[in-house]
Design a protein around this motif. Structure first.
Motif, PDB file in Angstrom:
ATOM      1  N   HIS A  17      71.607  44.968  62.144  1.00  0.00           N
ATOM      2  CA  HIS A  17      70.772  45.284  60.981  1.00  0.00           C
ATOM      3  C   HIS A  17      70.276  44.031  60.262  1.00  0.00           C
ATOM      4  CE1 HIS A  17      71.320  49.630  61.069  1.00  0.00           C
ATOM      5  NE2 HIS A  17      72.524  49.365  61.537  1.00  0.00           N
ATOM      6  N   LEU A  18      69.982  42.998  61.025  1.00  0.00           N
ATOM      7  CA  LEU A  18      69.502  41.757  60.426  1.00  0.00           C
ATOM      8  C   LEU A  18      68.106  41.936  59.825  1.00  0.00           C
ATOM      9  CD1 LEU A  18      69.959  38.780  59.813  1.00  0.00           C
ATOM     10  CD2 LEU A  18      68.991  38.254  62.052  1.00  0.00           C
ATOM     11  N   LYS A  19      67.252  42.664  60.492  1.00  0.00           N
ATOM     12  CA  LYS A  19      65.879  42.863  60.013  1.00  0.00           C
ATOM     13  C   LYS A  19      65.878  43.430  58.595  1.00  0.00           C
ATOM     14  CE  LYS A  19      61.587  45.293  61.065  1.00  0.00           C
ATOM     15  NZ  LYS A  19      60.880  46.147  62.036  1.00  0.00           N
ATOM     16  N   ASP A  57      79.192  31.612  66.321  1.00  0.00           N
ATOM     17  CA  ASP A  57      78.673  30.483  65.552  1.00  0.00           C
ATOM     18  C   ASP A  57      77.321  30.828  64.937  1.00  0.00           C
ATOM     19  OD1 ASP A  57      78.884  27.688  64.671  1.00  0.00           O
ATOM     20  OD2 ASP A  57      77.140  27.403  65.982  1.00  0.00           O
ATOM     21  N   VAL A  58      76.441  31.441  65.703  1.00  0.00           N
ATOM     22  CA  VAL A  58      75.136  31.850  65.184  1.00  0.00           C
ATOM     23  C   VAL A  58      75.334  32.875  64.069  1.00  0.00           C
ATOM     24  CG1 VAL A  58      72.976  33.061  65.723  1.00  0.00           C
ATOM     25  CG2 VAL A  58      73.872  31.335  67.300  1.00  0.00           C
ATOM     26  N   LEU A  59      76.210  33.843  64.290  1.00  0.00           N
ATOM     27  CA  LEU A  59      76.488  34.851  63.269  1.00  0.00           C
ATOM     28  C   LEU A  59      77.018  34.207  61.989  1.00  0.00           C
ATOM     29  CD1 LEU A  59      76.670  37.785  62.366  1.00  0.00           C
ATOM     30  CD2 LEU A  59      78.903  37.908  63.509  1.00  0.00           C
ATOM     31  N   ALA A  60      77.909  33.235  62.115  1.00  0.00           N
ATOM     32  CA  ALA A  60      78.458  32.549  60.945  1.00  0.00           C
ATOM     33  C   ALA A  60      77.360  31.808  60.179  1.00  0.00           C
ATOM     34  CB  ALA A  60      79.561  31.577  61.374  1.00  0.00           C
ATOM     35  N   ARG A  61      76.459  31.164  60.890  1.00  0.00           N
ATOM     36  CA  ARG A  61      75.366  30.438  60.226  1.00  0.00           C
ATOM     37  C   ARG A  61      74.431  31.399  59.501  1.00  0.00           C
ATOM     38  NH1 ARG A  61      72.922  26.889  64.778  1.00  0.00           N
ATOM     39  NH2 ARG A  61      74.355  27.905  66.185  1.00  0.00           N
ATOM     40  N   ILE A  62      74.127  32.532  60.142  1.00  0.00           N
ATOM     41  CA  ILE A  62      73.271  33.539  59.504  1.00  0.00           C
ATOM     42  C   ILE A  62      73.939  34.055  58.235  1.00  0.00           C
ATOM     43  CG2 ILE A  62      72.339  35.876  59.746  1.00  0.00           C
ATOM     44  CD1 ILE A  62      71.894  35.220  62.754  1.00  0.00           C
ATOM     45  N   CYS A  63      75.229  34.368  58.327  1.00  0.00           N
ATOM     46  CA  CYS A  63      75.968  34.865  57.163  1.00  0.00           C
ATOM     47  C   CYS A  63      76.002  33.841  56.041  1.00  0.00           C
ATOM     48  CB  CYS A  63      77.386  35.266  57.556  1.00  0.00           C
ATOM     49  SG  CYS A  63      77.459  36.771  58.549  1.00  0.00           S
ATOM     50  N   LEU A  66      72.386  33.728  54.486  1.00  0.00           N
ATOM     51  CA  LEU A  66      72.022  34.964  53.786  1.00  0.00           C
ATOM     52  C   LEU A  66      73.082  35.411  52.786  1.00  0.00           C
ATOM     53  CD1 LEU A  66      70.406  37.021  56.694  1.00  0.00           C
ATOM     54  CD2 LEU A  66      69.275  35.626  54.954  1.00  0.00           C
ATOM     55  N   ASP A  67      74.183  34.658  52.698  1.00  0.00           N
ATOM     56  CA  ASP A  67      75.276  34.979  51.782  1.00  0.00           C
ATOM     57  C   ASP A  67      75.735  36.430  51.973  1.00  0.00           C
ATOM     58  OD1 ASP A  67      77.199  34.543  49.811  1.00  0.00           O
ATOM     59  OD2 ASP A  67      75.841  35.185  48.212  1.00  0.00           O
ATOM     60  N   CYS A  68      76.143  36.725  53.203  1.00  0.00           N
ATOM     61  CA  CYS A  68      76.593  38.073  53.536  1.00  0.00           C
ATOM     62  C   CYS A  68      77.805  37.994  54.450  1.00  0.00           C
ATOM     63  CB  CYS A  68      75.466  38.857  54.201  1.00  0.00           C
ATOM     64  SG  CYS A  68      74.971  38.215  55.823  1.00  0.00           S
ATOM     65  N   LYS A  69      78.303  39.131  54.846  1.00  0.00           N
ATOM     66  CA  LYS A  69      79.432  39.214  55.761  1.00  0.00           C
ATOM     67  C   LYS A  69      78.951  39.768  57.097  1.00  0.00           C
ATOM     68  CE  LYS A  69      82.706  39.872  52.075  1.00  0.00           C
ATOM     69  NZ  LYS A  69      83.734  40.689  51.487  1.00  0.00           N
ATOM     70  N   PRO A  70      79.673  39.499  58.195  1.00  0.00           N
ATOM     71  CA  PRO A  70      79.263  40.026  59.494  1.00  0.00           C
ATOM     72  C   PRO A  70      79.052  41.545  59.483  1.00  0.00           C
ATOM     73  CG  PRO A  70      80.967  38.393  59.804  1.00  0.00           C
ATOM     74  CD  PRO A  70      80.842  38.612  58.323  1.00  0.00           C
ATOM     75  N   GLY A  71      79.869  42.260  58.719  1.00  0.00           N
ATOM     76  CA  GLY A  71      79.732  43.716  58.640  1.00  0.00           C
ATOM     77  C   GLY A  71      78.445  44.182  57.982  1.00  0.00           C
ATOM     78  N   ASP A  72      77.760  43.276  57.278  1.00  0.00           N
ATOM     79  CA  ASP A  72      76.460  43.609  56.702  1.00  0.00           C
ATOM     80  C   ASP A  72      75.372  43.590  57.773  1.00  0.00           C
ATOM     81  OD1 ASP A  72      77.629  43.712  54.159  1.00  0.00           O
ATOM     82  OD2 ASP A  72      77.226  41.581  53.794  1.00  0.00           O
ATOM     83  N   ILE A  73      75.632  42.897  58.868  1.00  0.00           N
ATOM     84  CA  ILE A  73      74.649  42.735  59.943  1.00  0.00           C
ATOM     85  C   ILE A  73      74.993  43.591  61.157  1.00  0.00           C
ATOM     86  CG2 ILE A  73      73.635  41.067  61.566  1.00  0.00           C
ATOM     87  CD1 ILE A  73      74.198  38.903  59.437  1.00  0.00           C
ATOM     88  N   ILE A  74      76.266  43.649  61.494  1.00  0.00           N
ATOM     89  CA  ILE A  74      76.713  44.340  62.710  1.00  0.00           C
ATOM     90  C   ILE A  74      77.421  45.633  62.331  1.00  0.00           C
ATOM     91  CG2 ILE A  74      78.199  44.185  64.724  1.00  0.00           C
ATOM     92  CD1 ILE A  74      77.885  41.150  64.521  1.00  0.00           C
ATOM     93  N   LEU A  75      77.019  46.713  62.982  1.00  0.00           N
ATOM     94  CA  LEU A  75      77.609  48.017  62.702  1.00  0.00           C
ATOM     95  C   LEU A  75      78.006  48.691  64.014  1.00  0.00           C
ATOM     96  CD1 LEU A  75      78.164  50.214  60.537  1.00  0.00           C
ATOM     97  CD2 LEU A  75      75.871  51.061  60.999  1.00  0.00           C
ATOM     98  N   TYR A  76      79.222  49.177  64.060  1.00  0.00           N
ATOM     99  CA  TYR A  76      79.691  49.929  65.227  1.00  0.00           C
ATOM    100  C   TYR A  76      79.452  51.412  64.974  1.00  0.00           C
ATOM    101  CZ  TYR A  76      82.872  52.310  68.404  1.00  0.00           C
ATOM    102  OH  TYR A  76      83.419  53.159  69.342  1.00  0.00           O
TER     103      TYR A  76
END
Length: 81
Positions: A17-19, A57-63, A66-76
């Motif tokens: 849900h990055l978009k 690493d890419v996910l950490a840089r994006i977070c 964007l000042d967010c957590k991985p769970g804000d971007i990735i959803l199971y």
């Protein structure tokens, strides 16, 4: 071990849900690519939800940017069946 994977529909899938997050914050793909020091093509795959393998690493840089957590971007999502 009780769970066994028989087919893709049975164990669900991952949604990116990055978009939506970027649109909420007014960040473009070019700006995010520059800020994270990541190729545009990589950010574009995340943006479109076409990530095959998640690079932590890419996910950490994006977070970080964007000042967010991985769970804000990735959803199971569990399968409906």
């Amino acid at each position: 071990m009780q769970n066994v994977v028989f087919s893709m529909k049975e164990y669900g899938h991952i949604e990116i849900h990055l978009k939506e997050l970027m649109e909420e914050r007014g960040v473009t793909r070019n700006a995010l690519a520059r800020a994270t020091n990541t190729r545009f093509e990589v950010i574009n795959k995340w943006y479109q939800g076409h990530v095959e393998k998640i690079d932590a690493d890419v996910l950490a840089r994006i977070c970080y940017i964007l000042d967010c957590k991985p769970g804000d971007i990735i959803l199971y999502k569990v399968s409906d069946e």
